[in-house]
Design a protein around this motif. Structure first.
Motif: not given
Length: 172
Positions: A3-20
């Motif tokens: 399958f494919q994944i589609r994005l949410n309508t609002i793009p994420p802002d991962f700048e300076n993000a730390v993934v938990d």
């Protein structure tokens, strides 16, 4: 399934993000399982490295080049039981109850790769699919049953749990 994944309508802002963590959530379908459910099942999440065309028809006997396992879970199926999780960013005793689903933890390396992408990757589905053409869920071993999931559910997809500064955020 592939399958494919589609994005949410609002793009994420991962700048300076730390993934938990990132978890792939897969709700059970209306006819969730067949066979022996009293055993441990092994589900793997893989990336595929070939393009899919959503105007084409694909059949269950087709195979795709799945090049990397990016997540895995071992569980005893219970398609009727809801899932209780800790609310991200809250105290451990703050929980929420979710519809019945399987949650596949995604490996940290893939999580870091995802959030380190150029922000343009998250502006539209075409850019995202150029980097992640598709995914596949498969069993890591032969099992005495068949599981069925609803990949078209609004609750299906990658849930990214991350912080920016001290703010806890979630993106589906």
């Amino acid at each position: 399934p592939t399958f494919q994944i589609r994005l949410n309508t609002i793009p994420p802002d991962f700048e300076n993000a730390v993934v938990d963590s990132i978890v792939f959530t897969v709700p059970w379908s209306e006819t969730p399982a067949y066979g022996d459910l009293n055993t441990i099942y092994d589900l793997q999440l893989l990336t595929i490295n070939e393009d899919l065309d959503n105007t084409d028809q694909y059949f269950s006997n087709q195979s795709f080049m799945a090049d990397r396992i990016v997540g895995q879970t071992f569980f005893e199926p219970n398609p009727e039981d809801s899932t209780v999780i800790q609310v991200y960013g809250e105290e451990p005793d703050i929980t929420q109850t979710l519809s019945p689903q399987v949650r596949i933890p995604v490996y940290q390396g893939f999580a870091e790769d995802l959030v380190s992408k150029d922000p343009a990757v998250f502006l539209n589905d075409s850019a995202f699919l150029a980097n992640y053409p598709g995914f596949q869920i498969r069993s890591g071993s032969k099992l005495p049953g068949i599981l069925s999931f609803d990949l078209q559910s609004t609750n299906a997809g990658l849930r990214v749990y991350y912080t920016v500064d001290t703010v806890s955020l979630e993106y589906l």
